[in-house]
Design a protein around this motif. Sequence first.
Motif, PDB file in Angstrom:
ATOM      1  N   VAL A 190     -69.530   9.006 -40.948  1.00  0.00           N
ATOM      2  CA  VAL A 190     -70.380  10.124 -40.541  1.00  0.00           C
ATOM      3  C   VAL A 190     -70.714  10.008 -39.051  1.00  0.00           C
ATOM      4  CG1 VAL A 190     -72.650  11.186 -40.824  1.00  0.00           C
ATOM      5  CG2 VAL A 190     -71.364  10.417 -42.838  1.00  0.00           C
ATOM      6  N   GLY A 191     -70.561  11.110 -38.339  1.00  0.00           N
ATOM      7  CA  GLY A 191     -70.909  11.155 -36.936  1.00  0.00           C
ATOM      8  C   GLY A 191     -69.871  10.589 -35.994  1.00  0.00           C
ATOM      9  N   GLU A 192     -68.789  10.028 -36.539  1.00  0.00           N
ATOM     10  CA  GLU A 192     -67.731   9.486 -35.699  1.00  0.00           C
ATOM     11  C   GLU A 192     -66.481  10.361 -35.816  1.00  0.00           C
ATOM     12  OE1 GLU A 192     -66.960   5.400 -36.484  1.00  0.00           O
ATOM     13  OE2 GLU A 192     -69.060   4.781 -36.212  1.00  0.00           O
ATOM     14  N   THR A 193     -65.885  10.656 -34.667  1.00  0.00           N
ATOM     15  CA  THR A 193     -64.716  11.532 -34.654  1.00  0.00           C
ATOM     16  C   THR A 193     -63.483  10.793 -35.158  1.00  0.00           C
ATOM     17  OG1 THR A 193     -65.599  12.820 -32.805  1.00  0.00           O
ATOM     18  CG2 THR A 193     -63.211  12.956 -33.209  1.00  0.00           C
ATOM     19  N   VAL A 194     -62.755  11.423 -36.059  1.00  0.00           N
ATOM     20  CA  VAL A 194     -61.496  10.884 -36.561  1.00  0.00           C
ATOM     21  C   VAL A 194     -60.392  11.860 -36.179  1.00  0.00           C
ATOM     22  CG1 VAL A 194     -61.823  11.988 -38.823  1.00  0.00           C
ATOM     23  CG2 VAL A 194     -60.244  10.063 -38.592  1.00  0.00           C
ATOM     24  N   THR A 195     -59.252  11.343 -35.786  1.00  0.00           N
ATOM     25  CA  THR A 195     -58.124  12.176 -35.392  1.00  0.00           C
ATOM     26  C   THR A 195     -57.104  12.220 -36.522  1.00  0.00           C
ATOM     27  OG1 THR A 195     -58.427  11.639 -33.047  1.00  0.00           O
ATOM     28  CG2 THR A 195     -56.276  12.518 -33.701  1.00  0.00           C
ATOM     29  N   LEU A 196     -56.825  13.404 -37.002  1.00  0.00           N
ATOM     30  CA  LEU A 196     -55.839  13.624 -38.060  1.00  0.00           C
ATOM     31  C   LEU A 196     -54.615  14.279 -37.444  1.00  0.00           C
ATOM     32  CD1 LEU A 196     -58.246  15.048 -40.784  1.00  0.00           C
ATOM     33  CD2 LEU A 196     -57.584  12.662 -40.404  1.00  0.00           C
ATOM     34  N   THR A 197     -53.431  13.815 -37.831  1.00  0.00           N
ATOM     35  CA  THR A 197     -52.199  14.301 -37.214  1.00  0.00           C
ATOM     36  C   THR A 197     -51.166  14.647 -38.278  1.00  0.00           C
ATOM     37  OG1 THR A 197     -51.385  12.020 -37.012  1.00  0.00           O
ATOM     38  CG2 THR A 197     -52.549  12.962 -35.102  1.00  0.00           C
ATOM     39  N   THR A 243     -65.250  15.584 -36.797  1.00  0.00           N
ATOM     40  CA  THR A 243     -66.429  14.730 -36.861  1.00  0.00           C
ATOM     41  C   THR A 243     -67.229  15.098 -38.112  1.00  0.00           C
ATOM     42  OG1 THR A 243     -66.524  14.663 -34.440  1.00  0.00           O
ATOM     43  CG2 THR A 243     -68.473  13.910 -35.632  1.00  0.00           C
ATOM     44  N   PRO A 244     -67.081  14.352 -39.183  1.00  0.00           N
ATOM     45  CA  PRO A 244     -67.799  14.685 -40.424  1.00  0.00           C
ATOM     46  C   PRO A 244     -69.305  14.466 -40.263  1.00  0.00           C
ATOM     47  CG  PRO A 244     -66.613  12.610 -40.659  1.00  0.00           C
ATOM     48  CD  PRO A 244     -66.186  13.189 -39.361  1.00  0.00           C
ATOM     49  N   THR A 245     -70.088  15.319 -40.888  1.00  0.00           N
ATOM     50  CA  THR A 245     -71.542  15.259 -40.776  1.00  0.00           C
ATOM     51  C   THR A 245     -72.223  14.775 -42.056  1.00  0.00           C
ATOM     52  OG1 THR A 245     -71.721  17.583 -41.435  1.00  0.00           O
ATOM     53  CG2 THR A 245     -71.567  17.114 -39.073  1.00  0.00           C
ATOM     54  N   LYS A 246     -71.441  14.581 -43.101  1.00  0.00           N
ATOM     55  CA  LYS A 246     -72.017  14.187 -44.376  1.00  0.00           C
ATOM     56  C   LYS A 246     -71.039  13.288 -45.123  1.00  0.00           C
ATOM     57  CE  LYS A 246     -74.037  16.211 -48.583  1.00  0.00           C
ATOM     58  NZ  LYS A 246     -74.332  17.479 -49.313  1.00  0.00           N
ATOM     59  N   ALA A 247     -71.575  12.256 -45.767  1.00  0.00           N
ATOM     60  CA  ALA A 247     -70.728  11.348 -46.541  1.00  0.00           C
ATOM     61  C   ALA A 247     -70.200  12.038 -47.790  1.00  0.00           C
ATOM     62  CB  ALA A 247     -71.516  10.097 -46.911  1.00  0.00           C
ATOM     63  N   GLY A 248     -69.042  11.572 -48.250  1.00  0.00           N
ATOM     64  CA  GLY A 248     -68.464  12.129 -49.463  1.00  0.00           C
ATOM     65  C   GLY A 248     -66.954  12.032 -49.449  1.00  0.00           C
ATOM     66  N   LYS A 249     -66.370  12.603 -50.474  1.00  0.00           N
ATOM     67  CA  LYS A 249     -64.914  12.641 -50.586  1.00  0.00           C
ATOM     68  C   LYS A 249     -64.451  14.050 -50.221  1.00  0.00           C
ATOM     69  CE  LYS A 249     -64.719   9.078 -54.169  1.00  0.00           C
ATOM     70  NZ  LYS A 249     -64.123   8.057 -53.296  1.00  0.00           N
ATOM     71  N   TYR A 250     -63.580  14.151 -49.223  1.00  0.00           N
ATOM     72  CA  TYR A 250     -63.153  15.442 -48.699  1.00  0.00           C
ATOM     73  C   TYR A 250     -61.670  15.681 -48.972  1.00  0.00           C
ATOM     74  CZ  TYR A 250     -67.506  15.888 -46.042  1.00  0.00           C
ATOM     75  OH  TYR A 250     -68.816  16.010 -45.669  1.00  0.00           O
ATOM     76  N   GLN A 251     -61.363  16.962 -49.180  1.00  0.00           N
ATOM     77  CA  GLN A 251     -59.975  17.405 -49.216  1.00  0.00           C
ATOM     78  C   GLN A 251     -59.748  18.273 -47.980  1.00  0.00           C
ATOM     79  OE1 GLN A 251     -58.583  19.137 -52.916  1.00  0.00           O
ATOM     80  NE2 GLN A 251     -60.066  17.951 -54.120  1.00  0.00           N
ATOM     81  N   VAL A 252     -59.046  17.710 -47.014  1.00  0.00           N
ATOM     82  CA  VAL A 252     -58.717  18.468 -45.806  1.00  0.00           C
ATOM     83  C   VAL A 252     -57.377  19.148 -46.057  1.00  0.00           C
ATOM     84  CG1 VAL A 252     -58.406  18.384 -43.314  1.00  0.00           C
ATOM     85  CG2 VAL A 252     -59.908  16.723 -44.439  1.00  0.00           C
ATOM     86  N   LYS A 253     -57.365  20.470 -45.968  1.00  0.00           N
ATOM     87  CA  LYS A 253     -56.182  21.224 -46.352  1.00  0.00           C
ATOM     88  C   LYS A 253     -55.441  21.757 -45.134  1.00  0.00           C
ATOM     89  CE  LYS A 253     -57.837  22.523 -50.944  1.00  0.00           C
ATOM     90  NZ  LYS A 253     -56.766  21.791 -51.649  1.00  0.00           N
ATOM     91  N   LEU A 254     -54.118  21.672 -45.220  1.00  0.00           N
ATOM     92  CA  LEU A 254     -53.211  22.144 -44.175  1.00  0.00           C
ATOM     93  C   LEU A 254     -52.412  23.326 -44.699  1.00  0.00           C
ATOM     94  CD1 LEU A 254     -51.376  21.843 -41.557  1.00  0.00           C
ATOM     95  CD2 LEU A 254     -50.028  20.217 -42.928  1.00  0.00           C
TER      96      LEU A 254
END
Length: 282
Positions: free
Chosen positions: A191-198, A249-260
């Motif tokens: 949370v609060g830290e930027t992650v780079t997805l490629t 940068t996620p703002t909340k903890a949890g399990k996410y499905q990032v969709k492309l």
Amino acid sequence: MTEKNGEPFSFEAVCSDENTLTLTGVKNPRSFTKAELEAMPQTEFTMALACATNGRGGSLVSNIPMSGVSVAYLIEQCGGLADGVNAVNATGADGWKAFPPMNLEASTYTENAYVALKYYGEDLSDDDGAPMTLVSLGNPGARQVKHIQSIDFTQDESYFEGPMMAESDEPSPSYPINGMWFQEDGITAKVGETVTLTGAVYSWNRVVGDLASVNFSFDMGKSWTDVQIADQITDFDPFQWVTYSLNWTPTKAGKYQVKLQATDVDGTQIKKPVTLFVNVEE
């Protein structure tokens, strides 16, 4: 030795530099050695080469710099196409054919098609299809003929007129628009830290249209962020894949499905979005 349809054959002979390429159905049929092809004008290009059965989100694709001789140039060297030809097929030294004869009007092997002699600036390996491979830009891997031995233009009463590779699902998937994440499912972010997805997206743009946008969703597909390719890439080459880098940068903890998702110029999309599972921790 190896086998095809139960019959042994020499893979070494299939890949030999002594093999030639023959064009038939032209006004002056002839064969070309590898040395003769190397002495001709070479075209450098890059194409997204994807297996015809690359599953949704699959990784059976690569963006490969190639060089070789234009098939259109070879046809010119043979005096042009013979009168009345309406179909084409191609055969490798291992017996592989590019399926039933294809309608010549589809221009599969007459436009944006090359006899490739090098990948990444190096001679083709045996697995690449040495000594030469027929490539058709914007088409699936099944239209690329390794160890190419002949390109045959014919008069045929019955030829393949349908889409070059129609969309189909598992167990024999075929997706003319597709994409992937370069990360594995289950990656961790905080949370609060930027992650780079490629990742990357591509289309067989001789089957469907050129790619127009890459699309992302962080709320199970309820809303989407659309990134227009023309706004990001100058002189976009539609025969190549599009790689992307997404800072989140996620703002909340949890399990996410990032969709492309990816969309072509006609509005056609990947049949189902490609999902990356991300675990966000405090």
